[in-house]
Design a protein around this motif. Structure first.
Motif, PDB file in Angstrom:
ATOM      1  N   ARG A  70       0.830  -1.210   0.000  1.00  0.00           N
ATOM      2  CA  ARG A  70       0.000   0.000   0.000  1.00  0.00           C
ATOM      3  C   ARG A  70       0.861   1.256   0.000  1.00  0.00           C
ATOM      4  O   ARG A  70       0.599   2.202  -0.747  1.00  0.00           O
ATOM      5  CB  ARG A  70      -0.949   0.007   1.200  1.00  0.00           C
ATOM      6  N   GLU A  71       1.883   1.282   0.816  1.00  0.00           N
ATOM      7  CA  GLU A  71       2.759   2.453   0.878  1.00  0.00           C
ATOM      8  C   GLU A  71       3.468   2.669  -0.454  1.00  0.00           C
ATOM      9  O   GLU A  71       3.630   3.818  -0.906  1.00  0.00           O
ATOM     10  CB  GLU A  71       3.779   2.283   2.005  1.00  0.00           C
ATOM     11  N   THR A  72       3.904   1.587  -1.086  1.00  0.00           N
ATOM     12  CA  THR A  72       4.562   1.687  -2.396  1.00  0.00           C
ATOM     13  C   THR A  72       3.618   2.290  -3.421  1.00  0.00           C
ATOM     14  O   THR A  72       3.992   3.185  -4.188  1.00  0.00           O
ATOM     15  CB  THR A  72       5.036   0.302  -2.862  1.00  0.00           C
ATOM     16  N   LEU A  73       2.381   1.818  -3.448  1.00  0.00           N
ATOM     17  CA  LEU A  73       1.403   2.313  -4.414  1.00  0.00           C
ATOM     18  C   LEU A  73       1.063   3.776  -4.159  1.00  0.00           C
ATOM     19  O   LEU A  73       0.936   4.578  -5.098  1.00  0.00           O
ATOM     20  CB  LEU A  73       0.135   1.461  -4.362  1.00  0.00           C
ATOM     21  N   GLU A  74       0.904   4.144  -2.914  1.00  0.00           N
ATOM     22  CA  GLU A  74       0.566   5.529  -2.597  1.00  0.00           C
ATOM     23  C   GLU A  74       1.706   6.481  -2.953  1.00  0.00           C
ATOM     24  O   GLU A  74       1.475   7.616  -3.369  1.00  0.00           O
ATOM     25  CB  GLU A  74       0.189   5.642  -1.119  1.00  0.00           C
ATOM     26  N   GLU A  75       2.950   5.992  -2.806  1.00  0.00           N
ATOM     27  CA  GLU A  75       4.096   6.816  -3.201  1.00  0.00           C
ATOM     28  C   GLU A  75       4.078   7.050  -4.709  1.00  0.00           C
ATOM     29  O   GLU A  75       4.328   8.161  -5.180  1.00  0.00           O
ATOM     30  CB  GLU A  75       5.381   6.111  -2.761  1.00  0.00           C
ATOM     31  N   TYR A  76       3.767   6.011  -5.477  1.00  0.00           N
ATOM     32  CA  TYR A  76       3.625   6.148  -6.928  1.00  0.00           C
ATOM     33  C   TYR A  76       2.524   7.152  -7.264  1.00  0.00           C
ATOM     34  O   TYR A  76       2.694   8.032  -8.105  1.00  0.00           O
ATOM     35  CB  TYR A  76       3.275   4.805  -7.564  1.00  0.00           C
ATOM     36  N   ALA A  77       1.375   6.995  -6.630  1.00  0.00           N
ATOM     37  CA  ALA A  77       0.224   7.847  -6.940  1.00  0.00           C
ATOM     38  C   ALA A  77       0.515   9.311  -6.621  1.00  0.00           C
ATOM     39  O   ALA A  77      -0.059  10.213  -7.252  1.00  0.00           O
ATOM     40  CB  ALA A  77      -1.004   7.375  -6.168  1.00  0.00           C
ATOM     41  N   GLY A  78       1.398   9.542  -5.663  1.00  0.00           N
ATOM     42  CA  GLY A  78       1.764  10.910  -5.332  1.00  0.00           C
ATOM     43  C   GLY A  78       2.644  11.568  -6.374  1.00  0.00           C
ATOM     44  O   GLY A  78       2.794  12.789  -6.387  1.00  0.00           O
ATOM     45  N   ARG A  79       3.229  10.757  -7.280  1.00  0.00           N
ATOM     46  CA  ARG A  79       4.130  11.287  -8.296  1.00  0.00           C
ATOM     47  C   ARG A  79       3.459  11.514  -9.639  1.00  0.00           C
ATOM     48  O   ARG A  79       3.976  12.274 -10.458  1.00  0.00           O
ATOM     49  CB  ARG A  79       5.321  10.338  -8.503  1.00  0.00           C
ATOM     50  N   THR A  80       2.342  10.832  -9.903  1.00  0.00           N
ATOM     51  CA  THR A  80       1.711  10.948 -11.215  1.00  0.00           C
ATOM     52  C   THR A  80       0.201  10.813 -11.110  1.00  0.00           C
ATOM     53  O   THR A  80      -0.301   9.948 -10.386  1.00  0.00           O
ATOM     54  CB  THR A  80       2.252   9.887 -12.191  1.00  0.00           C
ATOM     55  N   ARG A  81      -0.495  11.646 -11.862  1.00  0.00           N
ATOM     56  CA  ARG A  81      -1.947  11.559 -11.901  1.00  0.00           C
ATOM     57  C   ARG A  81      -2.435  10.427 -12.801  1.00  0.00           C
ATOM     58  O   ARG A  81      -3.637  10.159 -12.868  1.00  0.00           O
ATOM     59  CB  ARG A  81      -2.524  12.900 -12.371  1.00  0.00           C
ATOM     60  N   LYS A  82      -1.509   9.764 -13.488  1.00  0.00           N
ATOM     61  CA  LYS A  82      -1.906   8.625 -14.319  1.00  0.00           C
ATOM     62  C   LYS A  82      -2.222   7.394 -13.491  1.00  0.00           C
ATOM     63  O   LYS A  82      -2.832   6.451 -13.994  1.00  0.00           O
ATOM     64  CB  LYS A  82      -0.790   8.278 -15.309  1.00  0.00           C
ATOM     65  N   LEU A  83      -1.766   7.362 -12.236  1.00  0.00           N
ATOM     66  CA  LEU A  83      -1.948   6.180 -11.399  1.00  0.00           C
ATOM     67  C   LEU A  83      -3.047   6.416 -10.376  1.00  0.00           C
ATOM     68  O   LEU A  83      -3.012   7.382  -9.613  1.00  0.00           O
ATOM     69  CB  LEU A  83      -0.647   5.818 -10.680  1.00  0.00           C
ATOM     70  N   ILE A  84      -4.047   5.520 -10.371  1.00  0.00           N
ATOM     71  CA  ILE A  84      -5.150   5.557  -9.416  1.00  0.00           C
ATOM     72  C   ILE A  84      -5.046   4.313  -8.557  1.00  0.00           C
ATOM     73  O   ILE A  84      -4.874   3.204  -9.073  1.00  0.00           O
ATOM     74  CB  ILE A  84      -6.524   5.610 -10.128  1.00  0.00           C
ATOM     75  N   VAL A  85      -5.137   4.460  -7.249  1.00  0.00           N
ATOM     76  CA  VAL A  85      -5.034   3.335  -6.319  1.00  0.00           C
ATOM     77  C   VAL A  85      -6.369   3.143  -5.613  1.00  0.00           C
ATOM     78  O   VAL A  85      -6.967   4.111  -5.116  1.00  0.00           O
ATOM     79  CB  VAL A  85      -3.925   3.574  -5.279  1.00  0.00           C
ATOM     80  N   VAL A  86      -6.840   1.900  -5.598  1.00  0.00           N
ATOM     81  CA  VAL A  86      -8.018   1.542  -4.806  1.00  0.00           C
ATOM     82  C   VAL A  86      -7.609   0.448  -3.831  1.00  0.00           C
ATOM     83  O   VAL A  86      -6.717  -0.350  -4.118  1.00  0.00           O
ATOM     84  CB  VAL A  86      -9.187   1.067  -5.698  1.00  0.00           C
ATOM     85  N   ASN A  87      -8.251   0.425  -2.664  1.00  0.00           N
ATOM     86  CA  ASN A  87      -7.832  -0.482  -1.600  1.00  0.00           C
ATOM     87  C   ASN A  87      -8.972  -1.355  -1.113  1.00  0.00           C
ATOM     88  O   ASN A  87     -10.064  -0.849  -0.825  1.00  0.00           O
ATOM     89  CB  ASN A  87      -7.279   0.315  -0.413  1.00  0.00           C
ATOM     90  N   HIS A  88      -8.726  -2.661  -1.031  1.00  0.00           N
ATOM     91  CA  HIS A  88      -9.575  -3.580  -0.283  1.00  0.00           C
ATOM     92  C   HIS A  88      -8.953  -3.735   1.103  1.00  0.00           C
ATOM     93  O   HIS A  88      -7.760  -4.023   1.209  1.00  0.00           O
ATOM     94  CB  HIS A  88      -9.623  -4.953  -0.942  1.00  0.00           C
ATOM     95  N   HIS A  89      -9.751  -3.573   2.135  1.00  0.00           N
ATOM     96  CA  HIS A  89      -9.205  -3.739   3.481  1.00  0.00           C
ATOM     97  C   HIS A  89      -8.930  -5.207   3.798  1.00  0.00           C
ATOM     98  O   HIS A  89      -8.069  -5.521   4.629  1.00  0.00           O
ATOM     99  CB  HIS A  89     -10.150  -3.125   4.502  1.00  0.00           C
ATOM    100  N   LEU A  90      -9.675  -6.118   3.134  1.00  0.00           N
ATOM    101  CA  LEU A  90      -9.451  -7.553   3.269  1.00  0.00           C
ATOM    102  C   LEU A  90      -9.188  -8.143   1.887  1.00  0.00           C
ATOM    103  O   LEU A  90      -9.681  -7.634   0.881  1.00  0.00           O
ATOM    104  CB  LEU A  90     -10.670  -8.237   3.897  1.00  0.00           C
ATOM    105  N   ASN A  91      -8.415  -9.233   1.851  1.00  0.00           N
ATOM    106  CA  ASN A  91      -8.149  -9.906   0.583  1.00  0.00           C
ATOM    107  C   ASN A  91      -9.426 -10.546   0.035  1.00  0.00           C
ATOM    108  O   ASN A  91     -10.100 -11.288   0.735  1.00  0.00           O
ATOM    109  CB  ASN A  91      -7.077 -10.974   0.780  1.00  0.00           C
ATOM    110  N   ARG A  92      -9.750 -10.244  -1.221  1.00  0.00           N
ATOM    111  CA  ARG A  92     -10.985 -10.738  -1.832  1.00  0.00           C
ATOM    112  C   ARG A  92     -10.742 -11.552  -3.094  1.00  0.00           C
ATOM    113  O   ARG A  92     -11.679 -12.055  -3.695  1.00  0.00           O
ATOM    114  CB  ARG A  92     -11.911  -9.554  -2.138  1.00  0.00           C
TER     115      ARG A  92
END
Length: 286
Positions: A70-92
């Motif tokens: 999650r931290e890796t993805l959020e760091e990416y999303a902070g650098r570019t508007r091309k990346l959108i992150v969505v989160n499941h709180h539990l594995n589905r």
């Protein structure tokens, strides 16, 4: 058929020009996969962001990771508007992850890729050109694959799979008869995806195969771009999600069940699998 919700998301978008294309990734602890932490996941995301097609968004579903994903993805999303992150709180599961990513996307076509695989820089542009050419000659493709090659843990080429049929008739016959269509990403138009209801979340391994077979039943045309555009990582720990991913007896059993269910539905509705038309077996387009 279960459908995932949109989950928690950050919402920046890119709207430079039409048509927007959406690359989808779902990952569970992708940061911990591979010989070095974060390597496979970042290579996958970097390859998606590096497309030469001018209007691409990358939507990643973090499917209940409990490592640094999650931290890796959020760091990416902070650098570019091309990346959108969505989160499941539990594995589905993989199917739910892709459904969530698709629901958060806006592109006219969606391209679900593995969290450890790699796209060539011209992946989207070549796919788009092929789909346009096919539609111009009367093949109104709604799903489309592409040739791929297999790589090991370090990204070294293991083998190239470049013999998959490209004509929609041959693809339909191969899928309906044997559940076989060796491609990397099975892309789908948004209209087809929504009409089919996305991936069926009851399938652990074969959701894309089931999706393709239901598309056939709904009379959607499936094509294949005759170019090697996708690097599929075959090592243990990879994202085992591919219409040709017969990795273990468990996977094989599920895929066989999916094919049998499809064939039963075809028989019930009075449809049959036609023999190949003469000359189509080796018909490829460049």
């Amino acid at each position: 058929m279960g459908r995932a919700g949109t989950g928690e998301t950050n919402r920046p978008r890119i709207f430079d020009m039409n048509p927007l294309m959406s690359i989808l990734i779902t990952t569970k602890n992708g940061y911990s996969k591979g010989p070095r932490p974060g390597e496979w996941l970042t290579l996958a995301i970097d390859s998606a962001l590096a497309q030469d097609y001018p209007n691409v968004e990358v939507v990643v579903c973090n499917d209940g990771s409990d490592d640094a994903t999650r931290e890796t993805l959020e760091e990416y999303a902070g650098r570019t508007r091309k990346l959108i992150v969505v989160n499941h709180h539990l594995n589905r599961g993989i199917a739910a992850g892709f459904n969530t990513a698709q629901e958060a996307s806006l592109g006219g076509w969606v391209f679900p890729m593995g969290d450890d695989d790699i796209l060539e820089p011209n992946f989207i542009s070549v796919m788009d050109s092929h789909i346009r050419r096919e539609r111009a000659i009367g093949n109104d493709l709604s799903l489309c694959g592409q040739w791929m090659e297999f790589i090991d843990a370090d990204g070294n080429l293991k083998s190239e799979r470049a013999g998959t049929a490209t004509h929609p008739d041959m693809i339909r016959i191969s899928l309906s008869g044997h559940g076989q269509f060796d491609c990397g990403v099975l892309a789908a138009s948004r209209d087809a995806w929504n009409a089919l209801g996305g991936y069926d979340e009851k399938w652990r391994w074969g959701g894309d195969l089931d999706f393709a077979l239901r598309a056939i039943e709904a009379n959607y045309l499936i094509g294949c771009t005759p170019r090697v555009l996708y690097k599929y990582r075959t090592t243990q720990g990879g994202n085992l999600w591919n219409v040709s991913a017969l990795h273990t007896a468990e996977h094989q059993s599920e895929l066989n069940e999916i094919v049998r269910a499809h064939q039963a539905r075809m028989v019930k509705t009075g449809r049959r699998m036609e023999a190949p038309k003469r000359g189509l077996l080796h018909e490829y387009r460049s």
